[in-house]
Scaffold this motif. Structure first.
Motif, PDB file in Angstrom:
ATOM      1  N   ARG A  46      45.732  42.433  41.891  1.00  0.00           N
ATOM      2  CA  ARG A  46      44.914  42.999  40.828  1.00  0.00           C
ATOM      3  C   ARG A  46      44.117  44.213  41.294  1.00  0.00           C
ATOM      4  O   ARG A  46      43.885  45.142  40.529  1.00  0.00           O
ATOM      5  N   LYS A  47      43.702  44.197  42.547  1.00  0.00           N
ATOM      6  CA  LYS A  47      42.923  45.322  43.080  1.00  0.00           C
ATOM      7  C   LYS A  47      43.748  46.604  43.046  1.00  0.00           C
ATOM      8  O   LYS A  47      43.289  47.649  42.575  1.00  0.00           O
ATOM      9  N   ARG A  99      36.733  40.708  41.225  1.00  0.00           N
ATOM     10  CA  ARG A  99      37.971  40.265  40.576  1.00  0.00           C
ATOM     11  C   ARG A  99      37.867  40.434  39.064  1.00  0.00           C
ATOM     12  O   ARG A  99      38.796  40.921  38.415  1.00  0.00           O
ATOM     13  N   LYS A 111      32.838  38.578  45.456  1.00  0.00           N
ATOM     14  CA  LYS A 111      34.294  38.524  45.309  1.00  0.00           C
ATOM     15  C   LYS A 111      34.668  38.208  43.867  1.00  0.00           C
ATOM     16  O   LYS A 111      35.585  38.806  43.299  1.00  0.00           O
TER      17      LYS A 111
END
Length: 128
Positions: free
Chosen positions: A94-95, A58, A54
């Motif tokens: 952000r993804k 990010r 994760k």
């Protein structure tokens, strides 16, 4: 005292461990104590690496967004972009921003310019 044979429960438990450890190498897949130790270690590692995955994704998204932003405006950075985005209360994660930046750069630049314009306008109103 009469002899008590070990029942099927212990065998079933060990069999379950051996199925889990069947892909391990050498004694790690053959000896019962070593199998249990390796199972614990594998589960701990998988838990740790899930969180690391994760974290890495990010940072990848942040890098992609920052690269596209720096192409557009030299004096602008990722930090300023995210700050301006929160200031005007446009919450896109952000993804999604990274996917837009890669797949449809013109649309990302439209979002970027709107955020910049709104943030500058709010800053101007706050000063005056």
């Amino acid at each position: 005292m009469t002899r008590i044979k070990r029942g099927y429960i212990a065998r079933r438990r060990i069999k379950k461990f051996r199925l889990f450890a069947s892909s391990f190498l050498n004694a790690h897949s053959r000896l019962t104590r070593t199998i249990t130790q390796q199972k614990i270690r594998a589960l701990v590692s998988s838990d740790r690496d899930r969180n690391n995955k994760k974290r890495k994704f990010r940072s990848l998204w942040i890098t992609r967004i920052n690269a596209v932003i720096r192409e557009e405006g030299v004096s602008y950075s990722y930090k300023n972009f995210i700050y301006a985005q929160y200031k005007i209360q446009l919450l896109i994660n952000r993804k999604i921003l990274a996917q837009i930046a890669i797949l449809n750069r013109n649309f990302f630049y439209m979002i970027f310019n709107e955020i910049r314009k709104e943030a500058d306008l709010k800053e101007y109103i706050r000063i005056n």
